[in-house]
Design a protein around this motif. Structure first.
Motif, PDB file in Angstrom:
ATOM      1  N   GLU A  68       0.836  -1.210   0.000  1.00 25.75           N
ATOM      2  CA  GLU A  68       0.000   0.000   0.000  1.00 25.75           C
ATOM      3  C   GLU A  68       0.868   1.257   0.000  1.00 25.75           C
ATOM      4  O   GLU A  68       0.570   2.222  -0.713  1.00 25.75           O
ATOM      5  CB  GLU A  68      -0.935   0.000   1.208  1.00 25.75           C
ATOM      6  N   ARG A  69       1.936   1.254   0.792  1.00 22.58           N
ATOM      7  CA  ARG A  69       2.835   2.411   0.841  1.00 22.58           C
ATOM      8  C   ARG A  69       3.478   2.634  -0.527  1.00 22.58           C
ATOM      9  O   ARG A  69       3.536   3.762  -1.020  1.00 22.58           O
ATOM     10  CB  ARG A  69       3.899   2.189   1.914  1.00 22.58           C
ATOM     11  N   GLN A  70       3.928   1.561  -1.145  1.00 22.63           N
ATOM     12  CA  GLN A  70       4.535   1.694  -2.474  1.00 22.63           C
ATOM     13  C   GLN A  70       3.503   2.120  -3.515  1.00 22.63           C
ATOM     14  O   GLN A  70       3.809   2.922  -4.406  1.00 22.63           O
ATOM     15  CB  GLN A  70       5.227   0.400  -2.882  1.00 22.63           C
ATOM     16  N   TYR A  71       2.290   1.616  -3.397  1.00 24.91           N
ATOM     17  CA  TYR A  71       1.235   1.974  -4.348  1.00 24.91           C
ATOM     18  C   TYR A  71       0.942   3.478  -4.286  1.00 24.91           C
ATOM     19  O   TYR A  71       0.711   4.113  -5.329  1.00 24.91           O
ATOM     20  CB  TYR A  71      -0.028   1.157  -4.068  1.00 24.91           C
ATOM     21  N   GLU A  72       0.990   4.046  -3.091  1.00 18.86           N
ATOM     22  CA  GLU A  72       0.792   5.493  -2.965  1.00 18.86           C
ATOM     23  C   GLU A  72       1.874   6.238  -3.749  1.00 18.86           C
ATOM     24  O   GLU A  72       1.594   7.243  -4.400  1.00 18.86           O
ATOM     25  CB  GLU A  72       0.788   5.919  -1.493  1.00 18.86           C
ATOM     26  N   GLY A  73       3.106   5.751  -3.694  1.00 19.01           N
ATOM     27  CA  GLY A  73       4.194   6.355  -4.470  1.00 19.01           C
ATOM     28  C   GLY A  73       3.968   6.216  -5.967  1.00 19.01           C
ATOM     29  O   GLY A  73       4.223   7.156  -6.730  1.00 19.01           O
ATOM     30  N   VAL A  74       3.485   5.058  -6.404  1.00 20.57           N
ATOM     31  CA  VAL A  74       3.197   4.838  -7.822  1.00 20.57           C
ATOM     32  C   VAL A  74       2.117   5.817  -8.281  1.00 20.57           C
ATOM     33  O   VAL A  74       2.227   6.425  -9.358  1.00 20.57           O
ATOM     34  CB  VAL A  74       2.765   3.375  -8.084  1.00 20.57           C
ATOM     35  N   LYS A  75       1.086   6.001  -7.459  1.00 15.39           N
ATOM     36  CA  LYS A  75       0.008   6.933  -7.828  1.00 15.39           C
ATOM     37  C   LYS A  75       0.529   8.363  -7.906  1.00 15.39           C
ATOM     38  O   LYS A  75       0.161   9.104  -8.827  1.00 15.39           O
ATOM     39  CB  LYS A  75      -1.158   6.826  -6.845  1.00 15.39           C
ATOM     40  N   ARG A  76       1.403   8.752  -6.973  1.00 15.90           N
ATOM     41  CA  ARG A  76       1.996  10.098  -7.025  1.00 15.90           C
ATOM     42  C   ARG A  76       2.838  10.261  -8.286  1.00 15.90           C
ATOM     43  O   ARG A  76       2.763  11.291  -8.955  1.00 15.90           O
ATOM     44  CB  ARG A  76       2.860  10.358  -5.781  1.00 15.90           C
ATOM     45  N   ASN A  77       3.652   9.251  -8.601  1.00 16.66           N
ATOM     46  CA  ASN A  77       4.468   9.299  -9.823  1.00 16.66           C
ATOM     47  C   ASN A  77       3.581   9.468 -11.043  1.00 16.66           C
ATOM     48  O   ASN A  77       3.864  10.276 -11.924  1.00 16.66           O
ATOM     49  CB  ASN A  77       5.298   8.021  -9.988  1.00 16.66           C
ATOM     50  N   HIS A  78       2.516   8.674 -11.108  1.00 15.75           N
ATOM     51  CA  HIS A  78       1.616   8.726 -12.262  1.00 15.75           C
ATOM     52  C   HIS A  78       1.006  10.116 -12.401  1.00 15.75           C
ATOM     53  O   HIS A  78       0.986  10.682 -13.502  1.00 15.75           O
ATOM     54  CB  HIS A  78       0.524   7.666 -12.121  1.00 15.75           C
ATOM     55  N   ALA A  79       0.538  10.675 -11.299  1.00 10.41           N
ATOM     56  CA  ALA A  79      -0.092  12.000 -11.352  1.00 10.41           C
ATOM     57  C   ALA A  79       0.921  13.057 -11.800  1.00 10.41           C
ATOM     58  O   ALA A  79       0.595  13.938 -12.607  1.00 10.41           O
ATOM     59  CB  ALA A  79      -0.679  12.361  -9.984  1.00 10.41           C
ATOM     60  N   GLN A  80       2.147  12.960 -11.304  1.00 13.33           N
ATOM     61  CA  GLN A  80       3.166  13.933 -11.680  1.00 13.33           C
ATOM     62  C   GLN A  80       3.543  13.792 -13.150  1.00 13.33           C
ATOM     63  O   GLN A  80       3.657  14.788 -13.867  1.00 13.33           O
ATOM     64  CB  GLN A  80       4.400  13.783 -10.795  1.00 13.33           C
ATOM     65  N   VAL A  81       3.727  12.573 -13.603  1.00 15.44           N
ATOM     66  CA  VAL A  81       4.075  12.347 -15.009  1.00 15.44           C
ATOM     67  C   VAL A  81       2.941  12.847 -15.912  1.00 15.44           C
ATOM     68  O   VAL A  81       3.186  13.500 -16.929  1.00 15.44           O
ATOM     69  CB  VAL A  81       4.398  10.858 -15.273  1.00 15.44           C
ATOM     70  N   ARG A  82       1.688  12.563 -15.528  1.00 11.46           N
ATOM     71  CA  ARG A  82       0.547  13.025 -16.328  1.00 11.46           C
ATOM     72  C   ARG A  82       0.517  14.548 -16.397  1.00 11.46           C
ATOM     73  O   ARG A  82       0.305  15.134 -17.461  1.00 11.46           O
ATOM     74  CB  ARG A  82      -0.764  12.486 -15.755  1.00 11.46           C
ATOM     75  N   SER A  83       0.773  15.204 -15.265  1.00  8.97           N
ATOM     76  CA  SER A  83       0.792  16.664 -15.244  1.00  8.97           C
ATOM     77  C   SER A  83       1.909  17.211 -16.131  1.00  8.97           C
ATOM     78  O   SER A  83       1.696  18.157 -16.900  1.00  8.97           O
ATOM     79  CB  SER A  83       0.973  17.142 -13.798  1.00  8.97           C
ATOM     80  N   LEU A  84       3.085  16.621 -16.042  1.00  2.00           N
ATOM     81  CA  LEU A  84       4.202  17.053 -16.885  1.00  2.00           C
ATOM     82  C   LEU A  84       3.917  16.795 -18.365  1.00  2.00           C
ATOM     83  O   LEU A  84       4.258  17.612 -19.224  1.00  2.00           O
ATOM     84  CB  LEU A  84       5.486  16.333 -16.461  1.00  2.00           C
ATOM     85  N   ARG A  85       3.281  15.661 -18.638  1.00  2.00           N
ATOM     86  CA  ARG A  85       2.903  15.342 -20.022  1.00  2.00           C
ATOM     87  C   ARG A  85       1.925  16.383 -20.550  1.00  2.00           C
ATOM     88  O   ARG A  85       2.053  16.874 -21.673  1.00  2.00           O
ATOM     89  CB  ARG A  85       2.287  13.947 -20.085  1.00  2.00           C
ATOM     90  N   ASP A  86       0.939  16.757 -19.725  1.00  2.00           N
ATOM     91  CA  ASP A  86      -0.048  17.768 -20.139  1.00  2.00           C
ATOM     92  C   ASP A  86       0.637  19.102 -20.421  1.00  2.00           C
ATOM     93  O   ASP A  86       0.307  19.777 -21.406  1.00  2.00           O
ATOM     94  CB  ASP A  86      -1.127  17.937 -19.074  1.00  2.00           C
ATOM     95  N   GLN A  87       1.600  19.453 -19.571  1.00  2.00           N
ATOM     96  CA  GLN A  87       2.343  20.703 -19.792  1.00  2.00           C
ATOM     97  C   GLN A  87       3.129  20.642 -21.099  1.00  2.00           C
ATOM     98  O   GLN A  87       3.156  21.602 -21.868  1.00  2.00           O
ATOM     99  CB  GLN A  87       3.302  20.966 -18.639  1.00  2.00           C
ATOM    100  N   ALA A  88       3.752  19.486 -21.354  1.00  2.00           N
ATOM    101  CA  ALA A  88       4.543  19.335 -22.579  1.00  2.00           C
ATOM    102  C   ALA A  88       3.634  19.384 -23.804  1.00  2.00           C
ATOM    103  O   ALA A  88       4.018  19.959 -24.839  1.00  2.00           O
ATOM    104  CB  ALA A  88       5.325  18.013 -22.542  1.00  2.00           C
ATOM    105  N   ARG A  89       2.442  18.810 -23.698  1.00  2.07           N
ATOM    106  CA  ARG A  89       1.500  18.864 -24.827  1.00  2.07           C
ATOM    107  C   ARG A  89       1.072  20.300 -25.082  1.00  2.07           C
ATOM    108  O   ARG A  89       0.962  20.718 -26.249  1.00  2.07           O
ATOM    109  CB  ARG A  89       0.275  17.991 -24.540  1.00  2.07           C
ATOM    110  N   ALA A  90       0.803  21.041 -24.026  1.00  2.40           N
ATOM    111  CA  ALA A  90       0.366  22.438 -24.181  1.00  2.40           C
ATOM    112  C   ALA A  90       1.475  23.281 -24.811  1.00  2.40           C
ATOM    113  O   ALA A  90       1.203  24.132 -25.655  1.00  2.40           O
ATOM    114  CB  ALA A  90      -0.041  23.026 -22.816  1.00  2.40           C
ATOM    115  N   THR A  91       2.698  23.010 -24.415  1.00  2.00           N
ATOM    116  CA  THR A  91       3.843  23.746 -24.964  1.00  2.00           C
ATOM    117  C   THR A  91       4.064  23.407 -26.427  1.00  2.00           C
ATOM    118  O   THR A  91       4.423  24.261 -27.238  1.00  2.00           O
ATOM    119  CB  THR A  91       5.116  23.428 -24.153  1.00  2.00           C
ATOM    120  N   ALA A  92       3.827  22.141 -26.776  1.00  2.00           N
ATOM    121  CA  ALA A  92       4.059  21.671 -28.164  1.00  2.00           C
ATOM    122  C   ALA A  92       2.970  22.151 -29.116  1.00  2.00           C
ATOM    123  O   ALA A  92       3.177  22.176 -30.318  1.00  2.00           O
ATOM    124  CB  ALA A  92       4.140  20.144 -28.194  1.00  2.00           C
ATOM    125  N   SER A  93       1.811  22.534 -28.581  1.00  2.00           N
ATOM    126  CA  SER A  93       0.695  22.940 -29.450  1.00  2.00           C
ATOM    127  C   SER A  93       0.928  24.289 -30.079  1.00  2.00           C
ATOM    128  O   SER A  93       1.458  25.182 -29.582  1.00  2.00           O
ATOM    129  CB  SER A  93      -0.609  22.994 -28.659  1.00  2.00           C
TER     130      SER A  93
END
Length: 151
Positions: free
Chosen positions: A126-151
């Motif tokens: 469960e502790r590790q899963y919380e880290g995986v979820k945080r990583n996923h949310a951060q990567v998704r946010s960074l991906r969204d920023q990169a998409r906005a910049t690329a547009s």
């Protein structure tokens, strides 16, 4: 659930962490942003530590810890490499591929938590899963920023 079933669940997560470590190191080598290089190198180190924690648990249960990654992880890294070659390793494409890897990790952790596990093992996962979820949310946010910049 007997010890061997628990060991199997843990070994699946060890493969997942090995995949994550290799994937994050690969992304860190190819992203252009110095901040992203640092971020993904840190994530790779966190995956390495998660592997060590899972391996210790397998040993405590009397099992042999997995040493490699999954076939799907190797396939994904190959895809990222091909994609990088074709796209010139743009940060946006690497972040998109990284998010797919994190989707897979989240699924494996959810599957593990659906099992009847000893309390100490469940708490670790469960502790590790919380880290995986945080990583996923951060990567998704960074991906969204990169998409906005690329547009």
């Amino acid at each position: 659930m007997d010890n061997q079933d628990t060991i199997d669940v843990l070994n699946t997560l060890i493969e997942t962490c090995n995949d994550g470590e290799r994937g994050f190191r690969n992304v860190a080598e190819h992203v252009h942003s110095a901040d992203l290089k640092t971020l993904f190198a840190t994530r790779a180190s966190e995956c390495h530590q998660a592997c060590a924690d899972l391996r210790a648990q397998v040993l405590q249960l009397g099992g042999d810890p997995e040493t490699g990654g999954s076939a799907s992880g190797a396939l994904h890294r190959g895809w990222v490499s091909l994609l990088g070659t074709l796209s010139g390793y743009s940060d946006k494409s690497l972040l998109e591929a990284c998010e797919k890897g994190e989707d897979s990790a989240m699924e494996r952790y959810r599957d593990a938590l659906d099992q009847a596990l000893p309390d100490n093992v469940r708490m670790l996962i469960e502790r590790q899963y919380e880290g995986v979820k945080r990583n996923h949310a951060q990567v998704r946010s960074l991906r969204d920023q990169a998409r906005a910049t690329a547009s």
